[in-house]
Design a protein around this motif. Structure first.
Motif, PDB file in Angstrom:
ATOM      1  N   UNK A   7       9.125   5.257   7.693  1.00  0.00           N
ATOM      2  CA  UNK A   7       8.378   4.347   8.573  1.00  0.00           C
ATOM      3  C   UNK A   7       6.967   4.078   8.049  1.00  0.00           C
ATOM      4  N   UNK A   8       6.435   2.989   8.470  1.00  0.00           N
ATOM      5  CA  UNK A   8       5.065   2.615   8.115  1.00  0.00           C
ATOM      6  C   UNK A   8       4.121   3.761   8.492  1.00  0.00           C
ATOM      7  N   UNK A  18       0.793  -1.243   0.000  1.00  0.00           N
ATOM      8  CA  UNK A  18       0.000   0.000   0.000  1.00  0.00           C
ATOM      9  C   UNK A  18       0.824   1.291   0.000  1.00  0.00           C
ATOM     10  N   UNK A  19       2.082   1.217  -0.358  1.00  0.00           N
ATOM     11  CA  UNK A  19       2.880   2.449  -0.412  1.00  0.00           C
ATOM     12  C   UNK A  19       2.421   3.289  -1.608  1.00  0.00           C
ATOM     13  N   UNK A  20       2.361   4.610  -1.407  1.00  0.00           N
ATOM     14  CA  UNK A  20       2.005   5.519  -2.494  1.00  0.00           C
ATOM     15  C   UNK A  20       3.233   6.376  -2.797  1.00  0.00           C
ATOM     16  N   UNK A  21       3.749   6.261  -4.032  1.00  0.00           N
ATOM     17  CA  UNK A  21       4.949   7.025  -4.397  1.00  0.00           C
ATOM     18  C   UNK A  21       4.539   8.127  -5.365  1.00  0.00           C
ATOM     19  N   UNK A  22       4.769   9.364  -4.994  1.00  0.00           N
ATOM     20  CA  UNK A  22       4.442  10.488  -5.874  1.00  0.00           C
ATOM     21  C   UNK A  22       5.368  10.511  -7.085  1.00  0.00           C
ATOM     22  N   UNK A  23       4.945  11.201  -8.125  1.00  0.00           N
ATOM     23  CA  UNK A  23       5.665  11.200  -9.403  1.00  0.00           C
ATOM     24  C   UNK A  23       7.097  11.693  -9.285  1.00  0.00           C
ATOM     25  N   UNK A  24       7.938  11.233 -10.199  1.00  0.00           N
ATOM     26  CA  UNK A  24       9.322  11.685 -10.324  1.00  0.00           C
ATOM     27  C   UNK A  24      10.130  11.526  -9.031  1.00  0.00           C
ATOM     28  N   UNK A  25      10.048  10.348  -8.445  1.00  0.00           N
ATOM     29  CA  UNK A  25      10.786  10.079  -7.198  1.00  0.00           C
ATOM     30  C   UNK A  25      11.900   9.075  -7.461  1.00  0.00           C
ATOM     31  N   UNK A  48       8.121   1.699   4.427  1.00  0.00           N
ATOM     32  CA  UNK A  48       7.239   0.915   5.305  1.00  0.00           C
ATOM     33  C   UNK A  48       5.809   0.866   4.786  1.00  0.00           C
ATOM     34  N   UNK A  49       5.090  -0.123   5.256  1.00  0.00           N
ATOM     35  CA  UNK A  49       3.698  -0.363   4.857  1.00  0.00           C
ATOM     36  C   UNK A  49       2.870   0.914   4.995  1.00  0.00           C
TER      37      UNK A  49
END
Ligand code: UD1
Ligand code: CA
Length: 469
Positions: free
Chosen positions: A430-431, A398-405, A414-415
């Motif tokens: 951290x989670x 369930x990690x959300x990675x914003x654009x251009x990272x 973390x979760x």
């Protein structure tokens, strides 16, 4: 029944213009000589002797040590080639099958028919023949008025009348072993090519008072590969056979002239293969998939219901109901779970991706472990090379990675954590936390207005021009 097979594969392959023996060239992903060996095994002929020449290592590397090899020092013709196998044949009671090593289309069915034929009559040999539209270059079957086989004449030695015969010698035979040996001992090289022709054994046996019979098969089954054009043709014929087999099993192939499938591939029913697609190696595709257009799969396992469009996948596992492409590249040692979406310009290498994870655009995931339901923003890069080793990162569920990272080597996200867009993440997050790895934004009030004043009239003119367009 005592049956031994002799395969002639020592030729110089002159017409192929290759550094390699012609029999190691591939037809639909399998070396020509392997097609021959497989047809023999399927027909139950496991005792196989290969006549090999200078390029013997290449052939040995393919067939291994479960078959026997005899080195033919000088290439003095097909009769001379089979003579080299005499030590294997002497003292044996049964039959010897002789095949050329350059005929990938030979089938177990044709071999079995010749075995049946020789065992049902008192024949010294059975020649496998075919009707050719254009028999140029082939040996011809000369028969008497009652259709009995008299002899085989090579094209170069044939009269005009004999050249008009359309029934050709396939160069595949089965002999009574003792009679083959007796005829081989009496071959001479007094012919156009100054070679010991195996074909002359047929006339010799008939002159001895024996009867030789024939099995007529489809011309395509006898197709020999001597040059590059015949190699292409063999690929075309074999590919069509493979595609038709899949279609009969319930696979939809939209254009049989625009899809290539190698011999070992398995495909489930109701899967559609679109044009421009090549499926290679031991690829196994499930049911109800759509593969292509313009895709290449090599040694890939694909689960049911997956769609793969304009993409390349090699030595990897893709789960069920995934959406891959267009323009995705899935590289070796990758394992993608079910319901994953990998879109345009996404590359994954040596990584595991959990179910429902999405990377819809412009992302690189290398040497990493990715959990379920992760969202990769456009332009995410796992920086998996630390300058010395390839080390990826761990991205939990369930990690959300914003654009251009950028996510650096060894980092653990973390979760349920979030990564702010445009971050370079160098330390664990951290989670449930938010990782921000970017410089703080500074706003300069009235900066544009001041800049415009400096540039004066020309800027305003340009601007008004723009609004006209
Ligand atoms: C051969 C037959 C011809 C037949 C045709 C079918 C003879 C004399 N001619 O001609 O009647 O119509 O096949 O394709 O047999 N080889 C050796 N050692 C040698 C010579 C050849 O091992 O000294 C091997 C080759 O590697 C090849 C096979 O024997 O795999 C056949 O030889 P090739 O030169 O291709 O014979 P063709 O001219 O095709
Ligand atoms: Ca040949």
């Amino acid at each position: 029944m005592d049956i031994c097979a002799v395969v002639m594969a020592a030729g110089n392959s002159t017409r192929m213009k290759s550094a390699h023996s012609k029999v190691v060239h591939q037809v639909c992903g399998k070396p020509i000589i392997q097609w021959v060996a497989d047809a023999l095994c399927e027909a139950g002929c496991n005792e196989q002797v290969y006549i090999v020449g200078d390029k013997q290592e290449e052939i040995r590397n393919i067939l291994g040590e479960s078959v026997a090899y005899v080195f033919q020092e000088q290439r003095l013709g097909t009769g001379h080639a089979v003579m080299q196998a005499a030590p294997f044949l002497e003292g044996r009671d049964g039959y010897t099958i002789v095949l050329p090593g350059d005929c990938p289309m030979v089938s177990a069915d044709t071999i079995n028919k010749s075995i049946e034929k020789i065992s049902e009559g008192d024949y010294a040999a059975v020649v496998i023949t075919a009707q050719a539209d254009d028999p140029t270059g082939y040996g011809r079957l000369v028969r008497d008025e009652n259709d009995n086989v008299l002899r085989i004449v090579e094209h170069k030695d044939a009269t005009e009348e004999e050249r008009a015969i359309k029934e050709i010698n396939s160069s595949m035979y089965i002999f009574k072993t003792s009679l083959l040996l007796s005829a081989l001992g009496r071959l001479s090289a007094s012919n156009a090519q100054k070679e010991y022709y195996l074909t002359d054994t047929i006339g010799i046996l008939i002159n001895d008072g024996h009867v030789v019979s024939s099995v007529v098969c489809d011309f395509e089954d006898t197709f020999g590969v001597n040059d590059r054009i015949q190699l292409m043709r063999a690929n075309q014929i074999m590919n069509k056979r493979i595609l038709r087999k899949h279609m009969r099993n319930g696979v939809e192939i939209v254009d049989e002239n625009a899809v290539w499938i190698h011999s070992a591939v398995e495909i489930g029913r109701d899967t559609v293969i679109l044009p421009g697609t090549t499926i290679m190696g031991n690829t196994v595709i499930g049911e109800e998939c759509i593969i292509g257009e313009n895709s290449r799969l090599d040694c890939v396992e694909v689960g049911d219901g997956t769609v793969l469009d304009y993409s390349v996948a090699t030595s990897c596992i893709i789960g069920k109901n995934c959406r891959i492409g267009p323009f995705a590249h899935i590289r070796p040692s990758t394992k993608i779970d079910d319901n994953v979406t990998l879109g345009a310009y996404v590359e994954v290498k040596n990584s595991t991706i959990g179910e429902y994870t999405r990377a819809r655009h412009l992302t690189y995931i290398g040497d990493s472990t990715v959990g379920k339901n992760v969202n990769f923003g456009c332009g995410t890069v796992t920086c998996n090379f630390d300058g010395q080793d390839k080390v990826g990162c761990i991205i939990e569920d369930n990690v959300f990675i914003g654009g251009n990272s950028n996510i650096l080597s060894s980092v653990v996200l973390g979760k349920d954590s979030y990564i702010a867009a445009g971050s370079t993440i160098t330390a664990d997050v951290p989670s449930l936390g938010l990782g921000i790895g970017r410089s703080k934004q500074v706003n300069k009030e009235d900066w544009v207005a001041q800049k415009n004043r400096l540039r004066g009239a020309s800027f305003i003119k340009l601007d008004s021009k723009r609004s006209e367009v």
